[in-house]
Design a protein around this motif. Structure first.
Motif, short mmCIF file in Angstrom:
data_model
loop_
_atom_site.label_atom_id
_atom_site.label_comp_id
_atom_site.label_asym_id
_atom_site.label_seq_id
_atom_site.Cartn_x
_atom_site.Cartn_y
_atom_site.Cartn_z
N SER A 39 -73.36 14.17 -28.62
CA SER A 39 -73.16 14.69 -29.96
C SER A 39 -72.27 15.93 -29.88
O SER A 39 -72.01 16.45 -28.79
N PHE A 40 -71.84 16.41 -31.05
CA PHE A 40 -71.00 17.61 -31.09
C PHE A 40 -71.82 18.87 -31.31
O PHE A 40 -71.26 19.95 -31.47
N ALA A 41 -73.13 18.74 -31.28
CA ALA A 41 -74.00 19.91 -31.36
C ALA A 41 -75.17 19.72 -30.40
O ALA A 41 -76.32 19.64 -30.82
N PRO A 42 -74.88 19.66 -29.10
CA PRO A 42 -75.95 19.41 -28.13
C PRO A 42 -76.92 20.58 -28.05
O PRO A 42 -76.56 21.73 -28.26
N GLU A 43 -78.16 20.28 -27.73
CA GLU A 43 -79.20 21.29 -27.58
C GLU A 43 -79.12 21.84 -26.17
O GLU A 43 -79.59 21.22 -25.21
N VAL A 44 -78.47 23.01 -26.02
CA VAL A 44 -78.30 23.60 -24.69
C VAL A 44 -79.05 24.93 -24.55
O VAL A 44 -78.98 25.59 -23.53
N GLY A 45 -79.77 25.35 -25.59
CA GLY A 45 -80.60 26.54 -25.50
C GLY A 45 -79.85 27.84 -25.50
O GLY A 45 -80.37 28.86 -25.06
N ALA A 46 -78.63 27.85 -26.01
CA ALA A 46 -77.81 29.07 -26.00
C ALA A 46 -77.60 29.58 -27.42
O ALA A 46 -77.74 28.85 -28.40
N SER A 47 -77.28 30.87 -27.51
CA SER A 47 -76.96 31.48 -28.80
C SER A 47 -75.55 32.03 -28.74
O SER A 47 -74.93 32.09 -27.68
N ILE A 48 -75.04 32.43 -29.90
CA ILE A 48 -73.69 32.98 -29.96
C ILE A 48 -73.62 34.01 -31.09
O ILE A 48 -74.23 33.83 -32.15
N THR A 103 -69.88 41.11 -41.14
CA THR A 103 -70.98 41.61 -40.33
C THR A 103 -70.98 40.90 -38.98
O THR A 103 -70.20 39.98 -38.74
N ILE A 104 -71.87 41.34 -38.09
CA ILE A 104 -72.08 40.66 -36.80
C ILE A 104 -73.27 39.72 -36.98
O ILE A 104 -74.35 40.15 -37.37
N ASN A 105 -73.06 38.44 -36.72
CA ASN A 105 -74.08 37.43 -37.00
C ASN A 105 -74.38 36.60 -35.75
O ASN A 105 -73.47 36.01 -35.15
N PHE A 106 -75.66 36.52 -35.37
CA PHE A 106 -76.08 35.69 -34.24
C PHE A 106 -76.77 34.43 -34.74
O PHE A 106 -77.50 34.45 -35.75
N MET A 107 -76.55 33.34 -34.02
CA MET A 107 -77.19 32.08 -34.36
C MET A 107 -77.24 31.20 -33.12
O MET A 107 -76.60 31.51 -32.09
N GLU A 108 -78.00 30.14 -33.19
CA GLU A 108 -78.01 29.18 -32.09
C GLU A 108 -76.64 28.51 -32.01
O GLU A 108 -76.04 28.17 -33.04
N ARG A 109 -76.17 28.33 -30.80
CA ARG A 109 -74.85 27.73 -30.62
C ARG A 109 -74.78 26.35 -31.26
O ARG A 109 -73.76 25.98 -31.88
N SER A 114 -72.79 22.61 -35.40
CA SER A 114 -73.11 21.70 -36.52
C SER A 114 -72.31 22.08 -37.76
O SER A 114 -71.81 21.21 -38.48
N VAL A 115 -72.21 23.39 -38.02
CA VAL A 115 -71.43 23.86 -39.17
C VAL A 115 -69.96 23.46 -38.99
O VAL A 115 -69.31 22.99 -39.94
N MET A 116 -69.44 23.64 -37.79
CA MET A 116 -68.05 23.28 -37.52
C MET A 116 -67.83 21.78 -37.71
O MET A 116 -66.85 21.35 -38.35
N TYR A 117 -68.75 20.99 -37.19
CA TYR A 117 -68.59 19.54 -37.28
C TYR A 117 -68.66 19.07 -38.73
O TYR A 117 -67.89 18.20 -39.15
#
Length: 451
Positions: A39-48, A103-109, A114-117
């Motif tokens: 998939s284009f939003a794999p669950e890899v446990g990282a944030s950004i 602002t500075i915004n953190f979220m799960e990668r 998913s938003v990009m896709y």
């Protein structure tokens, strides 16, 4: 016979690759994107973390508002020593939006991906389960073959496939086979093969239902040889990082690799560490969704392109995550590569020969590498300062930086953000901001005397 339209083959569908595909849509550049995962939003446990320099480009691509709706902006910063004593607190981060528009915004990668896709206007060009097996190039184009036997032809291949890039390795193989490779290029190639080093490792974690840390807080814990970075988001979600200095400096091919068991062993030794007011690391650990341990490679490649190959993102420049600039730098690089290709194609009737491709990709590297070197160095300095790596770093962390004052700190942040590029062929974002970006300033006209 009319030549076919210029086409790029993008390998890698993470932040760099999907930013590039969205930008290519805006630029009317044909492409196909090949992603090895299912998939284009794999669950890899990282944030950004998305900062103003990345958000500005994503705003042009139409996904800024959705990112903001899913996140809690960072507003306050607390710094503590190894015993949990707070030695600095400020709310400087709350001023970033007024100054720079975002602002500075953190979220799960995976959520960002998913938003990009979801924003991709032509998902038929984005293909999953396409692991690259081989790349052939000639005078008129490239052919990429994937492990399922599929073949894709284009004018260039773009490696957006991470720090251990398959495209970069195949580019190196092609350079090694080139008997006419200039000596300076061959010298750079030899250095690039050993440029990645590693002095630190990090456990990246995400925890849910942690209500003891207020949303929008950035907590830093400075310790000798290690550090914590704790960022609280919406609804009790906390993104956390535990950094540790390794026993020595490693270089490819001997950079360590870690297992899930390694992550558990590392973190269980830190359960009683105080990471926020009346909060120990145990609370994050007990509420963890994920925790992965990785080596933090560092290095900026000297050569980002050769013939019809080009790399970007972590494949070209890898830095430590303490400043949150890895993903943002990848977004910047995608913007500049898109600008260079769009400009070259517009000047050459939407087709590029080998010489024109080389000139275009050389311009892309020239426009990016100096800034990347600077940002990468600053990221590495932040990693070492937070781990109190030397007496100089101790003095900087504990005394000099806390005494700088809000105005100067905001200027230092602004110096990083205001030089950020944007897409040349899309209207500039209209967000109000006090500090102009460099590409918003009118260009100085040369006088009749040439200066």
């Amino acid at each position: 016979m009319e030549k076919s339209k210029f086409k790029a083959i993008i390998v890698g569908g993470s932040v760099a690759g999907q930013t590039l595909s969205l930008a290519f849509e805006k630029a009317n550049i044909d492409y196909v994107l090949l992603e090895k995962h299912e998939s284009f939003a794999p669950e890899v446990g990282a944030s950004i973390g998305i900062f103003a320099n990345g958000m500005r480009v994503l705003d042009q691509l139409g996904i800024c508002n959705e990112i903001e709706a899913r996140t809690e902006p960072l507003r306050a910063m607390s710094k503590r020593d190894g015993k949990g004593n707070e030695f600095d607190y400020n709310e400087i981060l709350s001023k970033i939006s007024d100054r720079h528009g975002y602002t500075i915004n953190f979220m799960e990668r995976k959520d960002l991906l998913s938003v990009m896709y979801a924003a991709q206007p032509n998902v038929s060009k984005l293909l999953c389960n396409k692991r690259v097996d081989s790349i052939e190039q000639g005078d008129n184009g490239v052919k990429v073959t994937t492990s399922d036997g599929s073949e894709y032809e284009g004018d260039i291949v773009v490696g957006a496939d991470g720090v251990w890039s398959k495209v970069r390795q195949m580019m190196w193989n092609a350079m090694d086979a080139d008997k006419s490779l200039p000596k300076d290029v061959a010298k750079d190639l030899a250095k690039d093969k050993t440029v990645l080093t590693c002095e630190y490792a990090c456990v990246f974690g995400i925890s849910y239902n942690v209500m003891s840390i207020p949303a929008g807080h950035n907590n830093l814990v400075f310790r000798h040889g290690s550090s914590f970075l704790i960022l609280s988001g919406k609804n009790g979600t906390v993104y956390w990082f535990y950094f540790e200095k390794l026993d020595k400096k490693y270089a490819v091919p001997n950079i360590p690799r870690y297992t899930q068991e390694d992550a558990v062993k590392t973190c269980e030794k830190q359960l009683d560490a105080i990471i926020a007011e009346n909060v120990t690391f145990r609370e994050l650990w007990d509420n963890r969704k994920s925790a992965i341990k990785v080596a933090l490679e560092e290095g900026v490649m000297r050569r980002w392109h050769y013939s019809r190959f080009v790399v970007l993102g972590d494949a070209a420049h890898k830095m430590t995550p303490n400043m949150g600039q890895g993903g943002n730098s990848a977004i910047e690089s995608a913007a500049i590569l898109s600008n260079c290709l769009k400009s070259a194609l517009d000047k050459n009737n939407q087709q590029l020969n080998s010489k024109q491709i080389d000139e275009c990709l050389s311009l892309y590297q020239a426009e990016r590498r100096k800034r990347i070197k600077s940002v990468s160095t600053r990221a590495g300095d932040a990693t070492r300062m937070e781990a109190l790596d030397s007496m100089t770093k101790v003095i900087m962390a504990r005394y000099i930086i806390p005494s700088l004052g809000e105005k100067l700190i905001l200027k230092l942040i602004g110096d990083l953000l205001k030089e950020a590029p944007s897409l040349d062929f899309v209207d500039k974002p209209t967000r109000a901001h006090l500090v102009p970006y460099s590409d918003e300033k009118p260009k100085k006209k040369k006088s009749i005397l040439g200066f």
